[in-house]
Design an enzyme around this catalytic site. Structure first.
Site, PDB file in Angstrom:
ATOM      1  N   CYS A 289      -4.129 -17.926  15.011  1.00 11.57           N
ATOM      2  CA  CYS A 289      -3.980 -17.120  16.218  1.00 11.57           C
ATOM      3  C   CYS A 289      -4.260 -18.013  17.415  1.00 11.57           C
ATOM      4  O   CYS A 289      -5.031 -18.959  17.312  1.00 11.57           O
ATOM      5  CB  CYS A 289      -4.958 -15.955  16.220  1.00 11.57           C
ATOM      6  SG  CYS A 289      -4.432 -14.592  15.172  1.00 11.57           S
TER       7      CYS A 289
ATOM      8  N   CYS B 180      -9.509 -12.623  18.619  1.00  9.14           N
ATOM      9  CA  CYS B 180     -10.036 -11.367  19.143  1.00  9.14           C
ATOM     10  C   CYS B 180     -11.397 -11.131  18.502  1.00  9.14           C
ATOM     11  O   CYS B 180     -11.538 -11.204  17.284  1.00  9.14           O
ATOM     12  CB  CYS B 180      -9.118 -10.207  18.783  1.00  9.14           C
ATOM     13  SG  CYS B 180      -7.441 -10.407  19.364  1.00  9.14           S
TER      14      CYS B 180
ATOM     15  N   ASP C  78      -7.640   3.947   9.953  1.00 10.41           N
ATOM     16  CA  ASP C  78      -7.146   3.240   8.779  1.00 10.41           C
ATOM     17  C   ASP C  78      -8.216   3.431   7.705  1.00 10.41           C
ATOM     18  O   ASP C  78      -9.342   2.950   7.852  1.00 10.41           O
ATOM     19  CB  ASP C  78      -6.923   1.753   9.106  1.00 10.41           C
ATOM     20  CG  ASP C  78      -5.761   1.177   8.312  1.00 10.41           C
ATOM     21  OD1 ASP C  78      -5.432   1.752   7.255  1.00 10.41           O
ATOM     22  OD2 ASP C  78      -5.196   0.153   8.728  1.00 10.41           O
TER      23      ASP C  78
ATOM     24  N   CYS D  32     -11.443  -8.486  15.706  1.00 15.67           N
ATOM     25  CA  CYS D  32     -10.455  -8.659  14.627  1.00 15.67           C
ATOM     26  C   CYS D  32     -10.903  -7.960  13.347  1.00 15.67           C
ATOM     27  O   CYS D  32     -12.023  -8.124  12.878  1.00 15.67           O
ATOM     28  CB  CYS D  32     -10.230 -10.129  14.338  1.00 15.67           C
ATOM     29  SG  CYS D  32      -8.964 -10.414  13.085  1.00 15.67           S
TER      30      CYS D  32
ATOM     31  N   ARG E 234       7.158  -0.007   2.014  1.00 13.73           N
ATOM     32  CA  ARG E 234       6.987  -1.103   2.968  1.00 13.73           C
ATOM     33  C   ARG E 234       5.782  -1.970   2.609  1.00 13.73           C
ATOM     34  O   ARG E 234       4.824  -1.485   2.001  1.00 13.73           O
ATOM     35  CB  ARG E 234       6.870  -0.587   4.405  1.00 13.73           C
ATOM     36  CG  ARG E 234       5.773   0.454   4.595  1.00 13.73           C
ATOM     37  CD  ARG E 234       6.186   1.375   5.749  1.00 13.73           C
ATOM     38  NE  ARG E 234       5.143   2.289   6.166  1.00 13.73           N
ATOM     39  CZ  ARG E 234       4.869   3.431   5.545  1.00 13.73           C
ATOM     40  NH1 ARG E 234       5.485   3.762   4.442  1.00 13.73           N
ATOM     41  NH2 ARG E 234       3.923   4.236   6.020  1.00 13.73           N
TER      42      ARG E 234
ATOM     43  N   LYS F  44      -3.188   4.586   6.928  1.00 16.68           N
ATOM     44  CA  LYS F  44      -3.497   5.151   8.239  1.00 16.68           C
ATOM     45  C   LYS F  44      -3.444   6.670   8.221  1.00 16.68           C
ATOM     46  O   LYS F  44      -2.489   7.251   7.738  1.00 16.68           O
ATOM     47  CB  LYS F  44      -2.512   4.595   9.261  1.00 16.68           C
ATOM     48  CG  LYS F  44      -2.634   3.090   9.387  1.00 16.68           C
ATOM     49  CD  LYS F  44      -1.522   2.516  10.247  1.00 16.68           C
ATOM     50  CE  LYS F  44      -1.535   1.023  10.214  1.00 16.68           C
ATOM     51  NZ  LYS F  44      -0.954   0.482   8.964  1.00 16.68           N
TER      52      LYS F  44
ATOM     53  N   ASP G  37     -12.100  -0.389  12.875  1.00 22.05           N
ATOM     54  CA  ASP G  37     -12.353  -0.452  11.427  1.00 22.05           C
ATOM     55  C   ASP G  37     -13.823  -0.729  11.098  1.00 22.05           C
ATOM     56  O   ASP G  37     -14.583  -1.159  11.961  1.00 22.05           O
ATOM     57  CB  ASP G  37     -11.513  -1.560  10.792  1.00 22.05           C
ATOM     58  CG  ASP G  37     -10.047  -1.185  10.709  1.00 22.05           C
ATOM     59  OD1 ASP G  37      -9.750   0.021  10.631  1.00 22.05           O
ATOM     60  OD2 ASP G  37      -9.209  -2.100  10.740  1.00 22.05           O
TER      61      ASP G  37
ATOM     62  N   ARG H 232       0.818  -1.201   0.000  1.00 26.26           N
ATOM     63  CA  ARG H 232       0.000   0.000   0.000  1.00 26.26           C
ATOM     64  C   ARG H 232       0.856   1.255   0.000  1.00 26.26           C
ATOM     65  O   ARG H 232       0.532   2.247  -0.622  1.00 26.26           O
ATOM     66  CB  ARG H 232      -0.882  -0.049   1.251  1.00 26.26           C
ATOM     67  CG  ARG H 232      -1.618   1.211   1.562  1.00 26.26           C
ATOM     68  CD  ARG H 232      -2.747   0.901   2.508  1.00 26.26           C
ATOM     69  NE  ARG H 232      -3.612  -0.104   1.937  1.00 26.26           N
ATOM     70  CZ  ARG H 232      -4.353  -0.965   2.657  1.00 26.26           C
ATOM     71  NH1 ARG H 232      -4.326  -0.908   3.972  1.00 26.26           N
ATOM     72  NH2 ARG H 232      -5.110  -1.844   2.065  1.00 26.26           N
ATOM     73  N   TYR H 233       1.909   1.229   0.780  1.00 28.29           N
ATOM     74  CA  TYR H 233       2.798   2.387   0.900  1.00 28.29           C
ATOM     75  C   TYR H 233       4.022   2.166   0.008  1.00 28.29           C
ATOM     76  O   TYR H 233       4.370   1.029  -0.288  1.00 28.29           O
ATOM     77  CB  TYR H 233       3.258   2.529   2.347  1.00 28.29           C
ATOM     78  CG  TYR H 233       2.163   2.820   3.338  1.00 28.29           C
ATOM     79  CD1 TYR H 233       1.594   4.084   3.415  1.00 28.29           C
ATOM     80  CD2 TYR H 233       1.720   1.845   4.225  1.00 28.29           C
ATOM     81  CE1 TYR H 233       0.602   4.360   4.348  1.00 28.29           C
ATOM     82  CE2 TYR H 233       0.732   2.109   5.160  1.00 28.29           C
ATOM     83  CZ  TYR H 233       0.181   3.378   5.218  1.00 28.29           C
ATOM     84  OH  TYR H 233      -0.787   3.648   6.143  1.00 28.29           O
TER      85      TYR H 233
ATOM     86  N   ARG I 106      -9.623  -8.614  10.521  1.00 27.91           N
ATOM     87  CA  ARG I 106      -9.616  -9.652   9.472  1.00 27.91           C
ATOM     88  C   ARG I 106     -10.553 -10.789   9.862  1.00 27.91           C
ATOM     89  O   ARG I 106     -10.257 -11.965   9.667  1.00 27.91           O
ATOM     90  CB  ARG I 106      -8.198 -10.165   9.267  1.00 27.91           C
ATOM     91  CG  ARG I 106      -7.277  -9.041   8.881  1.00 27.91           C
ATOM     92  CD  ARG I 106      -5.908  -9.456   8.407  1.00 27.91           C
ATOM     93  NE  ARG I 106      -5.118  -8.251   8.216  1.00 27.91           N
ATOM     94  CZ  ARG I 106      -3.990  -7.977   8.873  1.00 27.91           C
ATOM     95  NH1 ARG I 106      -3.483  -8.846   9.735  1.00 27.91           N
ATOM     96  NH2 ARG I 106      -3.368  -6.837   8.674  1.00 27.91           N
TER      97      ARG I 106
END
Ligand SMILES: *Cc1c(COP(=O)(O)O)cnc(C)c1O
Length: 438
Positions: free
Chosen positions: A135, A139, A340, A142, A126, A347, A303, A122-123, A144
Site C-alpha cells: 500500500c 491506514c 462484516d 486497516c 464471487r 457483510k 472490524d 465466502r459467497y 488486515r
C-alpha cells in the site's frame, strides 16, 4: 499548472531542496519519499512530539509500521493535528498496542476461508483475490493490520497463477474482486496481464478493483493506467474515502479520469471514532462523492481486528447516521451500513426500523419524518404454489437450462417446496438436551 499549497511546497523543499511541480505529481517519487519514521514526519510536517510520547510511538511502529505519502501528509493541519482526520488515519497511536480479548488477528477469517493462495471464497458467486500486499499509505484502521508491511505476504506470480487456476476451475464464480494491499501498487503491465488472464475465463462476468490510491496517491491514476483499464471492461472500481477533507482537487481529477473512461465508481467508508462519527460529516462526504460521480456503496462498522479499539463506535452511531441520510438526501447518496460478521459470515446490512407493526392485511410504517402510515395489503392473494419447477410455472421464468437452485438459509424457510421449519445453530444446548430425553 496550478500552484501547490504552502504545506506541499514546504515538503518538496525539505526533500529536494527545491520546488519542482513535476516531482510532486510523480507517483513513484511519492512512494520513494513515503514517510516511514517519526523523525521524518516531524521534519516534513513541522509537528513536534514530546520526547516521552516519541518513545511509545516507536514501540507502536515496531508492531505496526507506518507509511504516509507526502501528498497525504500535506493534507494535515499542523496547527490542530491531534483532531485532524487525515492525521488520525495515517499516524500511529499508542492505543494500537491495546488488545481487547474479543479482538482477533484475522477477525473475518479471510485466511481460513481460503481455498487457494490469495483467494477468499465466502459467497457463492464471487471471490476476493489478494493480488498485492503493498500500500502507498498504511491506514491505521486497516482490517488486515496483521499483514501490513510484511514482505512474506507479497504474493509471487506463481501464487497468483494458482489463484487464477482456482477461479478457472470454479464455474460459479462470476465476479472477481481484486484487493490487497492495493492492486494499483502493481505496474500497469502487470495489472494488464492479470486482467487479461482473468478475462479469458468464460464464466467471469465482471472484475472489481478495491483501491485507496484516489485518496492517498491520486497521481497514480495516470492517463496510461486509465487507457489500459479502459480496455478491460466491464471493470468496476471501489475506493475508500472516509472524510470530505480527502476530496481534494487532485483526487477529484483522478476520479474524473476514471469516470470519463466509463468505469463505474463506488466508495467504501469505515465508521471511525473521532474521524467521521458524525451524521453531518458523513452526509457531506456522500454529497461530495456523488458530485465526483462516485456512488457511496458501503459504510462499514469497524472490524474486531487487533489494535483498533480506539477507532470503534457503538453500532448505534452508524444507525443514527443512516437515519440522518435516508429520506433526507438522494437515495443514491446513501451507503449501506454493514457489519462484516466476525468469523467470516460476510457483510450484514444494518438499518433503522421502518416497520412499526403488521397485521394480515396492513403494514404500519413510519417515514424519515416520523409520520406513521398504513400500507394496505391485498385482502385476497392467490399464492402461486411454488415447487421450483419453473418450466411448468405460469410465471414463465425462462431458466435457459440453468441448474435447479437449492434454497439456503431463511429463503429455505419461506419456500413452499421445502419442509424445513427451523434453522438451528450447531451445538444449540436446548436442542442437545432435548435429544438426550428423546
Ligand atoms: C466484501 C467481500 C466480497 C464482496 O461483497 P459484495 O457485498 O458483493 O461487495 C466478496 N468476498 C469477500 C470475502 C468479501 O469480504
Amino acid at each position: 499548472m496550478e500552484q501547490h499549497s504552502f504545506r506541499q511546497r514546504k515538503i518538496i523543499n525539505q526533500i529536494e531542496g527545491e520546488e519542482d511541480v513535476n516531482t510532486w505529481r510523480d507517483w513513484k517519487w511519492q512512494i520513494k519519499n513515503a514517510i516511514c519514521d517519526i523523525d521524518s514526519f516531524e521534519k516534513l510536517t513541522g509537528i513536534k512530539f514530546p520526547p516521552e510520547e516519541k518513545n511509545t510511538l516507536k514501540k507502536t511502529l515496531d508492531k505496526f509500521p507506518m507509511s504516509v505519502t507526502p501528498y497525504y501528509a500535506s493534507l494535515i493541519d499542523p496547527q490542530d493535528y491531534k483532531n485532524d482526520p487525515v492525521f488520525r488515519q495515517s499516524f500511529p497511536s499508542p492505543d494500537e498496542l491495546i488488545t481487547q480479548d474479543y479482538e482477533m488477528e484475522d477477525s473475518l477469517h479471510e485466511d481460513k476461508d481460503s481455498p487457494a493462495p490469495g483467494i477468499t471464497h465466502r459467497y457463492p458467486d464471487r471471490v476476493l483475490f489478494h493480488v498485492s500486499n503493498i500500500c502507498s499509505m498504511y491506514c491505521r484502521h486497516c482490517t488486515r493490520k496483521r499483514k501490513v508491511g510484511d514482505q512474506d505476504f507479497v504474493p509471487s506470480k506463481k501464487e497468483i497463477l494458482k489463484g487464477i487456476e482456482y477461479i478457472k476451475n470454479t464455474p460459479q464464480i462470476r465476479d472477481v474482486l481484486l484487493s490487497g494491499g492495493d492492486p494499483f501498487m502493481l505496474s500497469d503491465e502487470y495489472i494488464d496481464w492479470l486482467l487479461s488472464e482473468i478475462e479469458k475465463i468464460p464464466h467471469v462476468e465482471v472484475v472489481r478493483i478495491g483501491t485507496r490510491v484516489p485518496v492517498v496517491l491520486p497521481y497514480r491514476i495516470t492517463d496510461g493506467l486509465v487507457e489500459m483499464l479502459k480496455r478491460h471492461q466491464p471493470l468496476w472500481i471501489n475506493t475508500h474515502f472516509n472524510h470530505p477533507r480527502e476530496l481534494t482537487a487532485s483526487s477529484s481529477r483522478a476520479l474524473k479520469k476514471l469516470a470519463d473512461a466509463g468505469i463505474p465508481l463506488g466508495n467504501q467508508s469505515v465508521l471511525l471514532a473521532n474521524v467521521n462519527d458524525c451524521p453531518k460529516i458523513i452526509k457531506k462526504l456522500c454529497h461530495k462523492l456523488v458530485q465526483n460521480r462516485v456512488r457511496p456503496y458501503y459504510l462499514f462498522q469497524c472490524d474486531l481486528s487487533e489494535g483498533l479499539s480506539h477507532f470503534r463506535t457503538p453500532v448505534g452511531k452508524g444507525i443514527e447516521i443512516i437515519e440522518s441520510l435516508i429520506g433526507h438526501t438522494s437515495g443514491f447518496a446513501v451507503p449501506t451500513y454493514v457489519i462484516d460478521a466476525p468469523g467470516g459470515g460476510g457483510k450484514i446490512p444494518i438499518m433503522p426500523n421502518y416497520i412499526v407493526s403488521w397485521s394480515t392485511n396492513k403494514v404500519i410504517l413510519r417515514n424519515y419524518e416520523g409520520v406513521i402510515t398504513t400500507y394496505k395489503e391485498p385482502d385476497e392473494y392467490i399464492n402461486n404454489f411454488c415447487d421450483r419447477k419453473c418450466e411448468d410455472c405460469s410465471l414463465q421464468l425462462n431458466l435457459e437450462g440453468a441448474e435447479e437452485e437449492v434454497e439456503i438459509g431463511v429463503e429455505k424457510l419461506l419456500s413452499d417446496s421445502d419442509e424445513t421449519g427451523s434453522l438451528i445453530p450447531q451445538g444449540n444446548p436446548r436442542i442437545k438436551k432435548r435429544k438426550k430425553h428423546d
